[in-house]
Design an enzyme around this catalytic site. Structure first.
Site, mmCIF file in Angstrom:
data_model
loop_
_atom_site.group_PDB
_atom_site.id
_atom_site.type_symbol
_atom_site.label_atom_id
_atom_site.label_comp_id
_atom_site.label_asym_id
_atom_site.label_seq_id
_atom_site.Cartn_x
_atom_site.Cartn_y
_atom_site.Cartn_z
ATOM 1 N N GLY A 195 0.825 -1.207 0.000
ATOM 2 C CA GLY A 195 0.000 0.000 0.000
ATOM 3 C C GLY A 195 0.855 1.252 0.000
ATOM 4 N N GLY A 196 2.051 1.145 -0.594
ATOM 5 C CA GLY A 196 3.005 2.251 -0.554
ATOM 6 C C GLY A 196 2.824 3.287 -1.652
ATOM 7 C CB SER A 197 0.923 3.370 -4.775
ATOM 8 O OG SER A 197 -0.377 2.960 -4.370
ATOM 9 C CB VAL B 197 -2.150 -7.713 0.219
ATOM 10 C CG1 VAL B 197 -0.937 -6.851 -0.063
ATOM 11 C CG2 VAL B 197 -3.375 -6.888 0.576
ATOM 12 C CG ASN C 277 0.337 1.113 4.908
ATOM 13 O OD1 ASN C 277 -0.007 1.808 5.859
ATOM 14 N ND2 ASN C 277 0.028 1.434 3.652
ATOM 15 C CB SER D 221 -6.941 1.638 12.603
ATOM 16 O OG SER D 221 -7.729 2.808 12.745
ATOM 17 C CE1 TYR E 204 -9.718 0.162 8.119
ATOM 18 C CE2 TYR E 204 -10.425 1.328 10.096
ATOM 19 C CZ TYR E 204 -9.471 1.082 9.131
ATOM 20 O OH TYR E 204 -8.272 1.746 9.172
ATOM 21 C CE LYS F 134 -6.791 -1.937 9.256
ATOM 22 N NZ LYS F 134 -5.490 -1.644 8.641
ATOM 23 C CB ILE G 183 -3.172 9.880 8.936
ATOM 24 C CG1 ILE G 183 -2.819 9.124 10.232
ATOM 25 C CG2 ILE G 183 -1.925 10.304 8.183
ATOM 26 C CD1 ILE G 183 -2.090 9.941 11.281
HETATM 27 P P1 NAP Z 1 -5.177 4.880 0.930
HETATM 28 O O1 NAP Z 1 -4.685 6.280 0.801
HETATM 29 O O2 NAP Z 1 -6.493 4.498 0.355
HETATM 30 O O3 NAP Z 1 -4.051 3.899 0.355
HETATM 31 C C1 NAP Z 1 -4.246 2.516 0.396
HETATM 32 C C2 NAP Z 1 -3.071 1.828 -0.263
HETATM 33 O O4 NAP Z 1 -3.290 0.408 -0.200
HETATM 34 C C3 NAP Z 1 -2.933 2.178 -1.735
HETATM 35 O O5 NAP Z 1 -1.579 2.142 -2.082
HETATM 36 C C4 NAP Z 1 -3.706 1.048 -2.417
HETATM 37 O O6 NAP Z 1 -3.282 0.915 -3.768
HETATM 38 C C5 NAP Z 1 -3.287 -0.119 -1.532
HETATM 39 N N1 NAP Z 1 -4.206 -1.262 -1.575
HETATM 40 C C6 NAP Z 1 -5.532 -1.287 -1.339
HETATM 41 N N2 NAP Z 1 -6.017 -2.524 -1.500
HETATM 42 C C7 NAP Z 1 -4.968 -3.311 -1.860
HETATM 43 C C8 NAP Z 1 -4.825 -4.676 -2.187
HETATM 44 N N3 NAP Z 1 -5.869 -5.525 -2.203
HETATM 45 N N4 NAP Z 1 -3.598 -5.149 -2.502
HETATM 46 C C9 NAP Z 1 -2.534 -4.310 -2.506
HETATM 47 N N5 NAP Z 1 -2.595 -3.013 -2.204
HETATM 48 C C10 NAP Z 1 -3.806 -2.520 -1.897
HETATM 49 O O7 NAP Z 1 -5.273 4.447 2.477
HETATM 50 P P2 NAP Z 1 -4.547 5.034 3.780
HETATM 51 O O8 NAP Z 1 -5.472 5.974 4.440
HETATM 52 O O9 NAP Z 1 -3.165 5.451 3.476
HETATM 53 O O10 NAP Z 1 -4.520 3.703 4.678
HETATM 54 C C11 NAP Z 1 -3.369 2.868 4.719
HETATM 55 C C12 NAP Z 1 -3.460 1.999 5.967
HETATM 56 O O11 NAP Z 1 -3.584 2.843 7.116
HETATM 57 C C13 NAP Z 1 -4.675 1.072 5.984
HETATM 58 O O12 NAP Z 1 -4.301 -0.174 6.530
HETATM 59 C C14 NAP Z 1 -5.645 1.775 6.900
HETATM 60 O O13 NAP Z 1 -6.501 0.890 7.546
HETATM 61 C C15 NAP Z 1 -4.698 2.442 7.880
HETATM 62 N N6 NAP Z 1 -5.237 3.627 8.572
HETATM 63 C C16 NAP Z 1 -5.493 4.813 7.912
HETATM 64 C C17 NAP Z 1 -5.933 5.929 8.635
HETATM 65 C C18 NAP Z 1 -6.130 7.284 8.001
HETATM 66 O O14 NAP Z 1 -6.462 8.232 8.718
HETATM 67 N N7 NAP Z 1 -5.936 7.445 6.721
HETATM 68 C C19 NAP Z 1 -6.173 5.816 10.007
HETATM 69 C C20 NAP Z 1 -5.952 4.600 10.639
HETATM 70 C C21 NAP Z 1 -5.460 3.510 9.908
HETATM 71 P P3 NAP Z 1 -4.199 0.192 -4.897
HETATM 72 O O15 NAP Z 1 -5.603 0.669 -4.699
HETATM 73 O O16 NAP Z 1 -3.582 0.600 -6.192
HETATM 74 O O17 NAP Z 1 -4.059 -1.282 -4.633
#
Ligand code: NAP
Length: 258
Positions: free
Chosen positions: A13-15, A65, A91, A143, A157, A161, A190
């Protein structure tokens, strides 16, 4: 202290979002960084942005994943690119909302497949390489939602988590003899691209609920992950660190200063 230079790091999820923030911290610290996600176009633009932040290499690897074979191929590609793997940041995650009364089995399965099974498959796929490292590190992105708090529409969700932390505790015991630590970072709110789309009013309201007075940045999560990935954190395993500006602390809205 805390040199990450030359380490090989994989961020699923590094993109985008938090994963990209984690990747940028490791890249700036001189690590070789592989980012993995489904969209090749997003990977390519993230690699272009991350390349040159530090002295290490940056590569993009496609993966889903939720598919164990895809995770195996991802790990092999990273080992091929860097000659090994020291750190896995598991991630990748999704957070579609679905109220409990109308949630379908398919909606539940999708979240558990990506967030829970995807975490387990990613770790399994990297185990041989992390063992060979002799100082392997796994950092999960969980989370506050689920392990500590709740939010309407996110029961599936939150369950996913919290499940990551259950997985972490036994994995930490099983992998300790292989000198691999397994820890988790629990982000609060975030400021990712997705959240920014919700608008200034929404973001200002969220910031008022956080004692630190602001949302976190993806890099804030990266700094915690970098610490847990360091050689110096080698005696820390099976632990979960909230990185949330104190968001989980107030007993009521009045507890946050105006
Ligand atoms: P995001 O901006 O939507 O990014 C998600 C990343 O995961 C993207 O790179 C996406 O790329 C990849 N991804 C999604 N489904 C995938 C799959 N099946 N296989 C491989 N890659 C996949 O999300 P984010 O907010 O950064 O969240 C990242 C992590 O942080 C998650 O685990 C989330 O639960 C956690 N988190 C986020 C927050 C927040 O405030 N944002 C808070 C608490 C926890 P593709 O769609 O191209 O696959």
């Amino acid at each position: 202290m805390f040199s990450l230079a030359g380490k090989s790091v994989l961020v699923t999820g590094g993109s985008k979002g938090i994963g990209r923030g984690i990747a940028s911290v490791f890249a700036a610290a001189g690590a070789n960084v592989a980012i993995a996600a489904r969209s090749r176009a997003d990977l390519d633009s993230a690699v272009a942005a991350l390349d040159g932040l530090g002295a290490g290499k940056v590569v993009g690897v496609t993966v889903d994943v939720s598919d164990p074979d895809s995770c195996t191929a991802m790990a092999a590609e990273v080992v091929e690119a860097f000659g090994g793997l020291d750190v896995l940041c598991a991630n990748a995650g999704i957070f579609p909302d679905a109220p409990l009364q109308t949630m379908t089995p398919a909606q539940l399965a999708e979240v558990l497949d990506v967030n829970v099974k995807g975490t387990v498959y990613s770790v399994q796929a990297c185990l041989d390489a992390l063992t060979a490292s002799g100082r392997g590190r796994v950092v999960l992105t969980s989370s506050i939602t689920g392990p500590i708090t709740g939010f309407p529409g996110w029961s599936h969700y939150g369950a996913s988590k919290a499940a990551q932390l259950g997985f972490m505790r036994t994995a930490a015991i099983e992998l300790a003899p292989h000198k691999i630590t397994v820890n988790a970072v629990l982000p609060g709110n975030i400021l990712t691209e997705g959240l920014a789309d919700l608008g200034d009013d929404y973001l200002a309201g969220m910031a008022r609920a956080i004692p630190a007075g602001a949302l976190g940045t993806p890099e804030d999560i990266g700094y915690a992950a970098a610490f847990l990935a360091s050689d110096e954190a080698g005696y820390i395993t099976g632990q979960a660190i909230a990185v949330d500006g104190g968001q989980v602390l107030p007993e009521s809205p009045d507890a946050v200063s105006p």
